[in-house]
Write a protein that holds these residues in place. Structure first.
Motif, mmCIF file in Angstrom:
data_model
loop_
_atom_site.group_PDB
_atom_site.id
_atom_site.type_symbol
_atom_site.label_atom_id
_atom_site.label_comp_id
_atom_site.label_asym_id
_atom_site.label_seq_id
_atom_site.Cartn_x
_atom_site.Cartn_y
_atom_site.Cartn_z
ATOM 1 N N GLU A 247 -5.015 2.309 -21.335
ATOM 2 C CA GLU A 247 -5.261 3.687 -20.920
ATOM 3 C C GLU A 247 -4.677 4.001 -19.548
ATOM 4 O OE1 GLU A 247 -9.425 4.432 -20.593
ATOM 5 O OE2 GLU A 247 -9.780 2.801 -19.178
ATOM 6 N N GLY A 248 -4.197 2.997 -18.835
ATOM 7 C CA GLY A 248 -3.571 3.227 -17.543
ATOM 8 C C GLY A 248 -4.452 2.965 -16.345
ATOM 9 N N ALA A 249 -5.663 2.417 -16.570
ATOM 10 C CA ALA A 249 -6.587 2.189 -15.463
ATOM 11 C C ALA A 249 -6.001 1.302 -14.362
ATOM 12 C CB ALA A 249 -7.897 1.594 -15.997
ATOM 13 N N PRO A 250 -5.263 0.218 -14.680
ATOM 14 C CA PRO A 250 -4.723 -0.600 -13.583
ATOM 15 C C PRO A 250 -3.760 0.175 -12.685
ATOM 16 C CG PRO A 250 -4.591 -1.783 -15.672
ATOM 17 C CD PRO A 250 -4.952 -0.376 -16.004
ATOM 18 N N LYS A 251 -2.960 1.045 -13.266
ATOM 19 C CA LYS A 251 -2.000 1.812 -12.473
ATOM 20 C C LYS A 251 -2.714 2.826 -11.592
ATOM 21 C CE LYS A 251 2.302 4.457 -12.916
ATOM 22 N NZ LYS A 251 3.175 5.226 -13.839
ATOM 23 N N LEU A 252 -3.697 3.499 -12.142
ATOM 24 C CA LEU A 252 -4.462 4.461 -11.355
ATOM 25 C C LEU A 252 -5.208 3.757 -10.227
ATOM 26 C CD1 LEU A 252 -5.508 7.343 -10.926
ATOM 27 C CD2 LEU A 252 -7.324 6.846 -12.593
ATOM 28 N N TYR A 253 -5.774 2.599 -10.522
ATOM 29 C CA TYR A 253 -6.497 1.836 -9.511
ATOM 30 C C TYR A 253 -5.564 1.424 -8.372
ATOM 31 C CZ TYR A 253 -8.987 -2.104 -7.378
ATOM 32 O OH TYR A 253 -9.582 -2.964 -6.482
ATOM 33 N N LEU A 254 -4.409 0.876 -8.720
ATOM 34 C CA LEU A 254 -3.455 0.445 -7.705
ATOM 35 C C LEU A 254 -2.990 1.640 -6.861
ATOM 36 C CD1 LEU A 254 -0.514 -2.014 -8.214
ATOM 37 C CD2 LEU A 254 -0.158 0.111 -7.007
ATOM 38 N N THR A 255 -2.724 2.770 -7.516
ATOM 39 C CA THR A 255 -2.281 3.965 -6.795
ATOM 40 C C THR A 255 -3.337 4.412 -5.789
ATOM 41 O OG1 THR A 255 -0.948 4.676 -8.698
ATOM 42 C CG2 THR A 255 -1.531 6.358 -7.073
ATOM 43 N N TRP A 256 -4.574 4.473 -6.224
ATOM 44 C CA TRP A 256 -5.666 4.897 -5.340
ATOM 45 C C TRP A 256 -5.830 3.941 -4.168
ATOM 46 C CZ3 TRP A 256 -10.724 2.263 -5.834
ATOM 47 C CH2 TRP A 256 -11.623 2.670 -4.853
ATOM 48 N N ARG A 257 -5.854 2.636 -4.432
ATOM 49 C CA ARG A 257 -6.094 1.673 -3.352
ATOM 50 C C ARG A 257 -4.944 1.688 -2.331
ATOM 51 N NH1 ARG A 257 -9.938 0.940 -1.537
ATOM 52 N NH2 ARG A 257 -9.752 -1.242 -0.910
ATOM 53 N N ALA A 258 -3.711 1.785 -2.810
ATOM 54 C CA ALA A 258 -2.574 1.803 -1.879
ATOM 55 C C ALA A 258 -2.553 3.090 -1.057
ATOM 56 C CB ALA A 258 -1.265 1.644 -2.649
ATOM 57 N N LEU A 259 -2.846 4.213 -1.701
ATOM 58 C CA LEU A 259 -2.867 5.478 -0.960
ATOM 59 C C LEU A 259 -4.018 5.517 0.038
ATOM 60 C CD1 LEU A 259 -1.927 8.116 -3.705
ATOM 61 C CD2 LEU A 259 -0.490 7.199 -1.869
ATOM 62 N N GLU A 260 -5.126 4.887 -0.310
ATOM 63 C CA GLU A 260 -6.250 4.812 0.635
ATOM 64 C C GLU A 260 -5.849 4.017 1.870
ATOM 65 O OE1 GLU A 260 -9.664 5.872 1.051
ATOM 66 O OE2 GLU A 260 -8.607 7.401 -0.122
ATOM 67 N N LEU A 261 -5.110 2.931 1.655
ATOM 68 C CA LEU A 261 -4.669 2.138 2.798
ATOM 69 C C LEU A 261 -3.726 2.952 3.682
ATOM 70 C CD1 LEU A 261 -4.677 -0.566 4.282
ATOM 71 C CD2 LEU A 261 -2.761 -1.277 2.839
ATOM 72 N N ARG A 262 -2.845 3.736 3.058
ATOM 73 C CA ARG A 262 -1.955 4.597 3.839
ATOM 74 C C ARG A 262 -2.769 5.636 4.627
ATOM 75 N NH1 ARG A 262 3.768 4.530 2.170
ATOM 76 N NH2 ARG A 262 3.946 6.304 3.590
ATOM 77 N N ARG A 263 -3.857 6.113 4.047
ATOM 78 C CA ARG A 263 -4.704 7.077 4.746
ATOM 79 C C ARG A 263 -5.399 6.425 5.944
ATOM 80 N NH1 ARG A 263 -7.965 11.344 2.114
ATOM 81 N NH2 ARG A 263 -8.011 10.057 0.234
ATOM 82 N N GLU A 264 -5.853 5.185 5.718
ATOM 83 C CA GLU A 264 -6.587 4.493 6.776
ATOM 84 C C GLU A 264 -5.675 4.052 7.917
ATOM 85 O OE1 GLU A 264 -8.314 1.288 4.659
ATOM 86 O OE2 GLU A 264 -9.663 2.559 3.466
ATOM 87 N N ARG A 265 -4.439 3.687 7.609
ATOM 88 C CA ARG A 265 -3.517 3.165 8.620
ATOM 89 C C ARG A 265 -2.181 3.892 8.558
ATOM 90 N NH1 ARG A 265 -5.093 -3.229 9.119
ATOM 91 N NH2 ARG A 265 -7.217 -3.038 8.328
ATOM 92 N N PRO A 266 -2.179 5.177 8.877
ATOM 93 C CA PRO A 266 -0.950 5.976 8.706
ATOM 94 C C PRO A 266 0.220 5.492 9.548
ATOM 95 C CG PRO A 266 -2.613 7.174 9.971
ATOM 96 C CD PRO A 266 -3.294 5.969 9.421
ATOM 97 N N ALA A 267 -0.033 5.070 10.785
ATOM 98 C CA ALA A 267 1.068 4.646 11.652
ATOM 99 C C ALA A 267 1.782 3.428 11.090
ATOM 100 C CB ALA A 267 0.541 4.339 13.053
ATOM 101 N N LEU A 268 1.044 2.577 10.411
ATOM 102 C CA LEU A 268 1.618 1.345 9.857
ATOM 103 C C LEU A 268 2.713 1.666 8.849
ATOM 104 C CD1 LEU A 268 1.484 -1.748 9.625
ATOM 105 C CD2 LEU A 268 -0.317 -1.445 7.904
ATOM 106 N N PHE A 269 2.481 2.702 8.019
ATOM 107 C CA PHE A 269 3.446 3.006 6.961
ATOM 108 C C PHE A 269 4.421 4.107 7.354
ATOM 109 C CE2 PHE A 269 -0.104 0.985 4.816
ATOM 110 C CZ PHE A 269 0.561 0.051 4.037
#
Length: 939
Positions: free
Chosen positions: A815-837
């Motif tokens: 159903e695509g759950a792994p892709k959605l999960y990975l997308t959310w977790r990576a985007l959350e990290l970008r939100r938490e550490r914007p300068a890093l990315f």
């Protein structure tokens, strides 16, 4: 400059409006997106599904919503700390009944206040009878036949006092100065004393300033007096029944009688006096005298290089920017503009003015770069829209070892050799001989005028010049050059000289000095009076507007549908002849982007891609298993040979179309078992795609010359493959498709992680946070089920990190759950550490051991902060746990990832698995024990 953290592209139309977009804002914010990236939403033709056929740049599309709806969408975005990126179209407009500026041009010709607005050649050197006219290729048959069948008829709008010619749904305004021709031989209306006033109105129309006027005051007088006299005629018709009947009688008389060809003479003379010429649609490619978007007749180029046109077409856009309702712009088809660099500079200057800020506005350009090409560094933009990254990252998942065996399979199946570069040159030549022939003729005529200035070029004929130009364009290595009055850049010079040398080498002409002459012209290496140098520069600027459409039509819309060796390579901006990208090359390209264009967009799917990103991920698997593919392919072909038919003595579908069809089925086969209704819907999608692919390829059928018999046979063949009764095929196909889809899922997860952490701004195309099994438009613009995605994301956000491996089990990964999960977790990290990315350093990290070649890894670092991206590749031979897509961790045994000295000695947390790692080197077995990719962040 405000730089988006991550964008999410939506396609707005009457089925997905401002209000619909507003409702998904909370979901996008929860996913980790920072900016809503929208397709064009200025007023377009009714029913437009894409918004690129704009008819008014200063109005919102009413089918999408009002200014109030737009305000509420922007308010919702701001409430969630989100910005807005808008796609705009400076190159062209939709023309027809819905574009009042275009209608004014048709009515008044060169004397229209909007004659400068559209890129029209009012003085075509090759067609004297078109001077002061626009060629309109709208008729369904030859003009004379259409006329004498009575399909062209004058109609009178009594409310406006105006006349037009109607042709089915089309209405073409008549020049008011020609209205008296309608009244020739009219009997005077009698009975109410209005005769003198009626005659006065007719005389007034006769005395209007002509269409040849260039003086602004006389043009304004013409417009004013025409409007006044139309009003007088309308009032007369309203107040006098006799006048109304007289006008009606004149209209009836001039429209002729079908059985009497001579009765149409007056109507023919009237049409001959208009500012347009109505012709059979098939002559467009040879004679059309306005610049189009590629070869689409009802998308006309506009002259945005004219300051008046720029101001008129950017008023609303700049107001939205100034009000903070638009935070960035995507520029469509930048290569179509006369002066891209000048346009971008002016855009930034005006954006700074309305914002009251000196910083540049975030702007990205839709620019297709060849692998050896660089975006001009002087452009005031953040970068491209990401097709370059798309092809770079996709190349990582193509095994170069599969090139030769796949080439052998393709040759054997087709029964012939197919060289892509030669095919591409041939496709470009075909486009120049057919749909873009008129533009080539115009260029050749301009070049002939230039050649007549010099004694050494005086003897070049129009045919010699046209053939040489065609050869140079056919071999052009990029979409276009950017030569202007300042002269060519070093890259421009290399591209021109390459194209000229290749064309000259392959020429069969007795005298090849014409190529040297054209080279000097294209590089502005000419001497002469100012008038001559002005002609040369004008020619070069127009030449540069021509090479792009030829490349796009020849490559994207033809060659990519003909060369099917491995169709995951057949993408916009890709080169099917280049087989894969090495890990070291990928690192080099990422590092280069960080240095030059750190805020460029990173795309893996767009509204224009030829296949969904996960369709490509699946098909790329074939490069790893060419022997398996060969065995299945030839078995399927033997199984289904009785379902092929013969058309004109040849099999239909032919071997190339059949080869494409099998790859398409592998790439799109749904992950779940389909019921009868779903299978029929899927079969319909495949048939529609196959029909488009065959017409684009232009081998057996085309959009212009439809071969119904061949198409019917090919589409019936596709239906037969998917018939549940075709068990011999399906029982062999489905297990292989399941295997390919599992491997494609691993490719898709790795590619998604790389996009979300590489230097640049990642973009998610609507709905692709789940598996994207769509095909080319319109298939990739189907409605997205956001309720399902919202519900899935909420569940994933509640999932304990220790249970992430359950997403990979059969019944869940589909159903695509792994892709959605990975997308959310990576985007959350970008939100938490914007300068890093946003600005972090890029450090390639190399693995050690037997499996080192199956890994892509890099670090992003900034001010002591660090993240590690670790993604597997080429996973076809990795064993997987039964009932799961997770590779058995044992296959990674003995391989490890040593960290650079500056990163060792830290504690790292994996944002995907929740596990913690320490030390100077990581065991790949440990890293991939619960999820097939890792995103580590230093704690």
């Amino acid at each position: 400059m405000r730089v988006p953290r991550a964008t999410y592209r939506v396609q707005l139309n009457r089925s997905f409006t401002f209000s619909d977009a507003m409702r998904i804002v909370p979901y996008l914010a929860s996913l980790g997106v920072s900016d809503l990236y929208a397709s064009p939403y200025l007023e377009a033709r009714p029913g437009s599904t894409h918004g690129y056929d704009i008819t008014d740049h200063n109005a919102l599309n009413p089918e999408i919503g009002t200014h109030g709806h737009h305000e509420r969408l922007i308010d919702a975005l701001h409430k969630h700390d989100m910005g807005h990126l808008l796609d705009i179209v400076p190159n062209h407009m939709g023309v027809g009944q819905d574009n009042w500026r275009w209608l004014d041009v048709l009515e008044n010709g060169p004397a229209s206040p909007y004659a400068h607005f559209f890129d029209i050649d009012w003085q075509p050197v090759n067609r004297g009878e078109l001077r002061g006219k626009v060629l309109l290729p709208v008729l369904g048959d030859h003009y004379g036949r259409v006329l004498e069948r009575g399909e062209l008829e004058v109609v009178f709008d009594a409310g406006e006092g105006s006349f037009a010619v109607r042709y089915y749904e089309h209405r073409f305004p008549l020049d008011p100065g020609t209205y008296p021709m309608i009244f020739e031989g009219m009997e005077e209306p009698a009975g109410d004393g209005r005769t003198l006033e009626f005659e006065s109105v007719i005389t007034a129309f006769s005395n209007l300033p002509g269409r040849e006027e260039t003086d602004p005051e006389r043009i304004a007088e013409r417009v004013r007096d025409a409007a006044v006299n139309k009003g007088r005629l309308a009032r007369l018709c309203e107040e006098s029944l006799e006048v109304a009947r007289a006008v009606e009688g004149c209209v009836e008389r001039i429209n002729g009688e079908r059985a009497k060809p001579e009765s149409f003479d007056a109507l023919h003379r009237l049409l001959e006096e208009q500012a347009y010429r109505l012709v059979y649609w098939r002559v467009a490619s040879d004679e059309i005298n306005y610049r189009r978007f590629f070869s689409i007749n009802d998308l006309a180029g506009i002259r945005v290089e004219d300051g008046r046109v720029f101001d008129e077409t950017h008023r609303l856009i700049l107001r939205l920017v100034g009000e903070g309702k638009v935070d960035g712009l995507r520029i469509d088809h930048i290569d179509g503009l006369y002066d891209p660099a000048g346009y971008l500079r002016r855009l930034q200057e005006e954006a700074a003015r309305v914002r009251g800020e000196e910083d540049d506005l975030y702007v990205v350009v839709e620019k297709i770069l060849a692998p050896h090409e660089h975006l001009p560094e002087g452009w005031p933009v953040a970068g491209t829209t990401g097709y370059d990254f798309l092809n770079q990252v996709e190349g990582l998942f193509i095994d170069p070892a599969g090139e030769r065996p796949l080439g052998r399979v393709y040759r054997r199946f087709l029964g012939r050799e197919e060289d892509f570069e030669e095919l591409l040159v041939g496709c470009r030549r075909m486009i120049m001989q057919s749909s873009l022939a008129s533009e080539l003729n115009v260029l050749a005529r301009r070049l002939l005028a230039i050649s007549s200035y010099g004694r050494r070029s005086y003897d070049f004929t129009i045919n010699v010049l046209r053939e040489a130009l065609a050869g140079i364009v056919a071999h052009f290595p990029v979409y276009r050059t950017y030569v202007d009055a300042a002269g060519p850049s070093g890259e421009d010079r290399r591209y021109v000289e390459w194209a000229v040398s290749q064309a000259k080498k392959r020429s069969t002409a007795a005298d090849t000095t014409v190529y040297d002459f054209i080279r000097d012209v294209l590089l502005l290496e000419v001497e002469g009076p100012e008038e001559y140098r002005g002609m040369v520069l004008g020619f070069v600027m127009k030449f540069q507007q021509y090479t792009g459409p030829v490349m796009a039509k020849g490559m994207e819309d033809t060659a990519l549908y003909r060369y099917n060796r491995l169709v995951s390579l057949n993408e916009v901006g890709g080169e099917p002849g280049r087989f894969g990208v090495s890990v070291s090359a990928f690192h080099h390209l990422n590092a280069g982007r960080r240095r030059r264009w750190p805020h460029a967009m990173l795309a893996t799917a767009t509204h224009d891609t030829k296949r969904g990103e996960d369709v490509r991920a699946r098909i790329s698997v074939l490069s790893e298993i060419p022997d398996e593919w060969r065995g299945h392919l030839f078995r399927w072909s033997r199984t289904n040979r009785s379902r092929r038919r013969e058309v004109e003595g040849r099999p239909a579908p032919d071997r190339n179309d059949e080869y494409l069809l099998y790859q398409t089925l592998l790439g799109t086969w749904p992950n779940h078992e389909m019921d009868e209704g779903e299978l029929e819907e899927y079969a319909g999608r495949i048939r529609r795609y196959l029909q488009k692919a065959m017409r684009e390829a232009q081998v057996h059928t085309s959009w212009v010359n439809v071969n119904e018999e061949y198409e019917r046979a090919a589409l019936d063949f596709a239906s037969a493959l998917l018939d549940p009764e075709n068990t011999l095929f399906l029982e062999d196909f489905i297990p292989f498709a399941r295997r390919v889809s599992r491997l494609g899922a691993l490719n898709g997860l790795s590619r998604t992680l790389l996009k979300l952490t590489s230097p640049g701004v990642p973009d998610v195309y609507q709905g692709t946070e789940l598996w994207d099994l769509s095909l080319v438009d319109p298939d990739n613009r189907r409605p997205v089920d956001y309720a399902r995605r919202r519900e899935m994301l909420a569940r994933l956000q509640d999932l304990p990190s220790g249970e992430v491996h359950t997403l990979l089990s059969d019944g869940r990964w589909e159903e695509g759950a792994p892709k959605l999960y990975l997308t959310w977790r990576a985007l959350e990290l970008r939100r938490e550490r914007p300068a890093l990315f946003e600005g972090g350093e890029y450090i390639p990290v190399e693995a050690e051991g037997e499996m080192a070649g199956h890994l892509v890894a890099f670090a992003r670092t900034c001010a002591g902060d660090a993240a590690l991206t670790i993604a597997p590749r080429l996973c076809a031979h990795l064993e997987r746990f039964p009932g799961s897509i997770l590779p058995d961790p044992e296959v990674w045994e003995g391989s490890r990832l040593p960290l650079p000295p500056e990163l060792s000695g830290r504690t790292w947390g994996d944002v995907l698995s929740g596990r913690v790692f320490e030390g100077g080197a990581f065991s790949l077995r440990e890293l991939f024990s619960s999820f097939p990719a890792a995103l580590l962040v230093s704690e």
